[in-house]
Design a protein around this motif. Structure first.
Motif, PDB file in Angstrom:
ATOM      1  N   VAL A 109       0.906  -1.181  -0.112  1.00  0.00           N
ATOM      2  CA  VAL A 109      -0.151   0.033   0.092  1.00  0.00           C
ATOM      3  C   VAL A 109       0.799   1.208  -0.064  1.00  0.00           C
ATOM      4  O   VAL A 109       0.748   2.151  -0.824  1.00  0.00           O
ATOM      5  N   GLY A 110       1.787   1.266   0.838  1.00  0.00           N
ATOM      6  CA  GLY A 110       2.773   2.542   0.940  1.00  0.00           C
ATOM      7  C   GLY A 110       3.633   2.605  -0.524  1.00  0.00           C
ATOM      8  O   GLY A 110       3.801   3.723  -0.751  1.00  0.00           O
ATOM      9  N   SER A 111       3.854   1.473  -1.156  1.00  0.00           N
ATOM     10  CA  SER A 111       4.604   1.641  -2.039  1.00  0.00           C
ATOM     11  C   SER A 111       3.811   2.226  -3.355  1.00  0.00           C
ATOM     12  O   SER A 111       4.161   2.973  -4.199  1.00  0.00           O
ATOM     13  N   PHE A 112       2.593   1.663  -3.355  1.00  0.00           N
ATOM     14  CA  PHE A 112       1.562   2.195  -4.224  1.00  0.00           C
ATOM     15  C   PHE A 112       1.425   3.736  -4.281  1.00  0.00           C
ATOM     16  O   PHE A 112       1.196   4.304  -5.284  1.00  0.00           O
ATOM     17  N   LEU A 113       1.257   4.076  -2.993  1.00  0.00           N
ATOM     18  CA  LEU A 113       0.788   5.482  -2.742  1.00  0.00           C
ATOM     19  C   LEU A 113       2.028   6.407  -2.997  1.00  0.00           C
ATOM     20  O   LEU A 113       1.891   7.376  -3.652  1.00  0.00           O
ATOM     21  N   SER A 114       3.252   5.981  -2.898  1.00  0.00           N
ATOM     22  CA  SER A 114       4.293   6.752  -3.116  1.00  0.00           C
ATOM     23  C   SER A 114       4.697   6.514  -4.419  1.00  0.00           C
ATOM     24  O   SER A 114       5.045   7.681  -5.029  1.00  0.00           O
TER      25      SER A 114
END
Length: 519
Positions: A109-114
């Motif tokens: 999720v964090g990777s996708f948002l970044s």
């Protein structure tokens, strides 16, 4: 990289090979002031000036706009500051650290948002800086404002950013050391350029705060400013991971906080110049088709054109590198067959293609700001999960267990339910969806509940508040295993006696026997 001063100097011109694996203490030579330079440099840009102009575009007076700007900036900086702690604690980026709260698979999720944030803000950076460069060159040297001119400017600018990102952290730090001083000096110079035309008594469109449209405009302005600090939430760990673990937390958080407060400089530049544009060249601040860059060039004295071009070049370079560097790093951790350099080239190429298609084929230049706002709305609840997770864990993490996904292993403290921690995931999904329902961006995106606050966009505060309440409630009612909390146990919430599965599989299975706990 080595820890000696000489080797650090030579590493500036060497391509960084570190991925998201834990940075050894011997290689952590950065200081909180370096984090300040990178975070401030990434926001001390022309793109921030554009955001600073929004209170005037929304009809606020200069003083009302200043109050909204300060409010949004302080609240945003307070939300952002805890995101700087994960890098020194775990020696890796924030997306990997989020494994502790969303699970080793939920960290995507964090990777996708970044990734989305980086593409959006890299695009905004290239577009705004490229437009300013071409506009300034047109006024200075008669350069035609054609698609070819804009295309060349975008290509050169994006290429420079990509080169800096490929070289990595040390080279990026060098660029930002120069950019912080140079851009700040040029903004201060702008105070002299526009002093004669500036009127702090600019009245705006609202005779009083009793006007029914005032508060939606004020809240909307504050939230736009607040979105700028929040946009750094997924990236701070990319840079703070080079700070030694023993560095006092207050200094690390203080650097991140003060870096955002310092951006009052470009925000004020945008606010003040927008008020001048509204008074002297009102057609450029028409809400239906605002053109801040064009208005700024129209009111600028001739001698300030060259400094404006330098601001566009230097500031845009800082914003682009801070956005793109972290995403290349993150993609290499999700797709482990790619190195950091390969991932950076891949994401850079995609971003550049997006810039050209959006600018020349689909006319997305205005809509990208809305896209960025929606991304921030989804990122804010993720930041709350991270910050409250850090608080309940007392800042204790198992750095080895965080790397399970990257090593293609299973098990460990953060395995939870097949690699997913449904408490953190549910909090993020529910809060982000509800926040999007309350979004109110007239002419672009209005959620089904967007008009409940009399036209004010309250999506961000709703998402933040809901995430905080829901996450703490889930941790209390459905406690996490005691093993994730370390020797001192949980803070504010309960723990269960559920067993933690051992780490198995992958090429580095032997490391599971000696987990490196980070405090």
């Amino acid at each position: 990289m080595n820890s000696s001063g000489a080797s650090v100097t030579s590493s500036i011109t060497e391509v960084e090979t570190n991925g998201v694996e834990r940075i050894p203490e011997a290689d952590r030579t950065a200081r909180p002031v370096d984090l300040f330079r990178l975070a401030f440099g990434g926001a001390n840009t022309f793109a921030t000036c554009v955001l600073g102009a929004f209170p005037i575009l929304f009809g606020l007076s200069f003083r009302q706009g200043l109050a909204a700007t300060v409010l949004g900036l302080v609240v945003g900086a307070l939300l952002l500051a805890p995101m700087a702690l994960f890098g020194p604690t775990n020696g890796t980026n924030n997306a990997v650290s989020s494994s502790a709260h969303l699970g080793v698979h939920g960290r995507i999720v964090g990777s996708f948002l970044s990734l989305l944030t980086a593409v959006a803000f890299f695009s905004i950076s290239v577009w705004s800086s490229g437009d300013a460069l071409v506009g300034g060159a047109h006024r200075l040297a008669g350069l035609p404002e054609s698609d070819v001119s804009y295309g060349v400017a975008y290509a050169i600018f994006a290429g420079l950013v990509l080169v800096v990102c490929v070289y990595g952290f040390r080279f990026m730090l060098l660029v930002n050391k120069i950019a912080v001083v140079a851009a700040s000096a040029l903004f201060v110079l702008g105070a002299f350029a526009f002093a004669g035309d500036f009127d702090p008594g600019y009245a705006g469109a609202f005779a009083s705060t009793a006007d029914p449209l005032f508060w939606p405009a004020f809240i909307g302005s504050a939230l736009i400013v607040l979105s700028n600090p929040v946009s750094f939430g997924a990236f701070l760990g990319d840079w703070s991971r080079y700070i030694p673990t023993a560095t006092p937390r207050r200094r690390v958080m203080g650097a991140a906080f003060l870096a955002q407060i310092a951006t009052l400089l470009p925000f004020l530049f945008g606010l003040a110049t927008a008020s001048i544009i509204a008074a002297k060249a009102a057609k450029y601040v028409d809400p239906a088709a605002p053109n801040y860059v064009g208005g700024l060039l129209a009111i600028s004295p001739g001698w300030y054109f060259l400094p404006l071009c330098l601001i566009a070049l230097i500031g845009g370079l800082s914003t682009g590198t801070t956005a793109l560097y972290g995403t290349g790093l993150d993609v290499s951790s999700v797709f482990t067959r790619f190195s950091r350099v390969q991932s950076t080239f891949f994401i850079g190429a995609l971003s550049i293609a997006f810039i050209f298609v959006g600018r020349f084929a689909l006319n997305l230049a205005q809509s990208i700001s809305t896209f960025a706002t929606l991304i921030i709305t989804c990122t804010a609840p993720w930041m709350i999960v991270m910050a409250l997770g850090y608080l309940t864990r007392r800042g204790w993490y198992d750095a080895d267990a965080l790397q399970v996904f990257n090593r293609r292993q299973i098990g460990g403290r953060y395995w939870f339910n097949h690699g997913w921690n449904w408490r953190g995931m549910s909090t993020w999904v529910v809060s982000a969806v509800v926040a999007l329902l309350f979004t109110n961006l007239p002419g672009q995106f209005v959620g089904p509940l967007g008009n409940l606050a009399n036209g004010a966009d309250i999506s961000l505060p709703v998402g933040l508040a809901l995430a905080a309440v829901l996450y703490l409630a889930l941790l209390t009612v459905f406690p996490e295993p005691r093993g994730v909390y370390g020797p001192d146990g949980p803070r504010l919430v309960r723990a269960s006696d559920t067993e933690v599965p051992p780490i198995t599989g992958g090429p580095e299975e032997s490391l599971a026997a000696e987990p490196a706990a980070a405090h």
